[in-house]
Design an enzyme around this catalytic site. Structure first.
Site, short mmCIF file in Angstrom:
data_model
loop_
_atom_site.label_atom_id
_atom_site.label_comp_id
_atom_site.label_asym_id
_atom_site.label_seq_id
_atom_site.Cartn_x
_atom_site.Cartn_y
_atom_site.Cartn_z
N TYR A 26 0.84 -1.22 0.00
CA TYR A 26 0.00 0.00 0.00
C TYR A 26 0.87 1.25 0.00
CZ TYR A 26 -3.74 3.15 1.70
OH TYR A 26 -4.66 4.16 1.86
N LYS A 79 1.14 4.19 -2.88
CA LYS A 79 0.82 5.59 -2.59
C LYS A 79 2.02 6.51 -2.90
CE LYS A 79 -3.43 4.94 -1.31
NZ LYS A 79 -4.52 5.40 -2.18
#
Ligand code: NAI
Length: 248
Positions: A156, A160
């Protein structure tokens, strides 16, 4: 007149959560709103009706943001239905957390595809339209973990961080065509994504936040509205952390 009157926005993954809050705020400011989600069920239809109730044109489209061909199709459809695309918010995102040692290839691939490749897909399909208009604002929904990293979220956090670099690169490539690109890095926001956390973990998080509260989806929608509007016409290639002061 609203801050976004006369503009059309396309927001991914906006049937609920942060994306929905952005859609509603944009509509309040006068934008017509197209949004996508994996399915447009009763919930998505209700979101569409809530947006339209603000007195603007609104339509939800079922589309997997991770799929390149589906994205091209949906962007063409939005252009045909709305006439222009002035604002693109790459908001669709998922988590599949785990420590590196236990993370499967499938967990890695899914998060990179839905969070990062999706933004490539939408920017690729929308920028020719924005270039012809010589006007566009692209907003990538990143996260504070994309700036600072987070144990247990390597997939994740990497996705990002990728969204941030993607926004900066587009800002450099397409600034001369009147296109701005920025990223928002939310901290701990109260949504379905964070509701799943156990109470003790939640308390620990809030203790680290100077403003001593989790963020509301409206806190993100307000910053997105600023970045979408001409109020930010000289802001490009930036990451705005919206986290109650958690990271400085
Ligand atoms: P959420 O899970 O409530 O909403 C995400 C939406 O995206 C859902 O409606 C979901 O169906 C949709 N979606 C998932 N995969 C999709 C796909 N392949 N194609 C199209 N739509 C898809 O999540 P939330 O909290 O509203 O998050 C929105 C964005 O904000 C995400 O990118 C998330 O990573 C980011 N974010 C959220 C934070 C939080 O504290 N809630 C903190 C930092 C970033």
């Amino acid at each position: 007149m609203g801050l976004l009157t006369g503009k059309t926005a396309l927001i991914t993954g906006a049937a609920r959560g942060i994306g929905k809050a952005i859609a509603l705020k944009f509509a309040e400011e006068g934008a017509n709103v197209a949004f996508t989600d994996l399915v447009i069920d009763e919930n998505g239809k209700a979101t569409e009706a809530e947006i339209a109730a603000k007195g603007v044109k609104a339509k939800g489209y079922a589309s997997n943001a991770a799929d390149f061909a589906q994205t091209e199709e949906v962007v063409n459809q939005v252009k045909a239905d709305f006439g222009s695309i002035d604002i693109l918010v790459n908001n669709a995102g998922i988590t599949k957390d785990g420590l590196m040692m236990r993370m499967s290839e499938a967990q890695w691939d899914a998060v990179i595809a839905v969070n990062l490749k999706s933004a490539f897909n939408f920017i690729h399909a929308c920028t020719p339209i924005m270039m012809r208009q010589r006007n566009g604002s692209i907003i990538n929904m990143a996260s504070v973990v994309g700036v600072h990293g987070n144990a247990g979220q390597c997939n994740y956090a990497a996705s990002k961080a990728g969204l941030i670099a993607l926004a900066k690169s587009i800002a450099q490539e397409l600034g001369s065509r009147g296109i701005r690109a920025n990223a928002i890095a939310p901290g701990f926001i109260e949504t379905a994504m964070t509701a799943a956390l156990p109470d003790d973990v939640r308390k620990e998080w809030v203790q680290k936040i100077p403003l001593r509260r989790g963020g509301q989806t409206e806190d993100i929608a307000n910053v997105a509205t600023f970045l979408a509007s001409d109020m930010s016409s000289y802001v490009s290639g930036q990451v705005i952390q919206v986290d109650g002061g958690m990271n400085m």
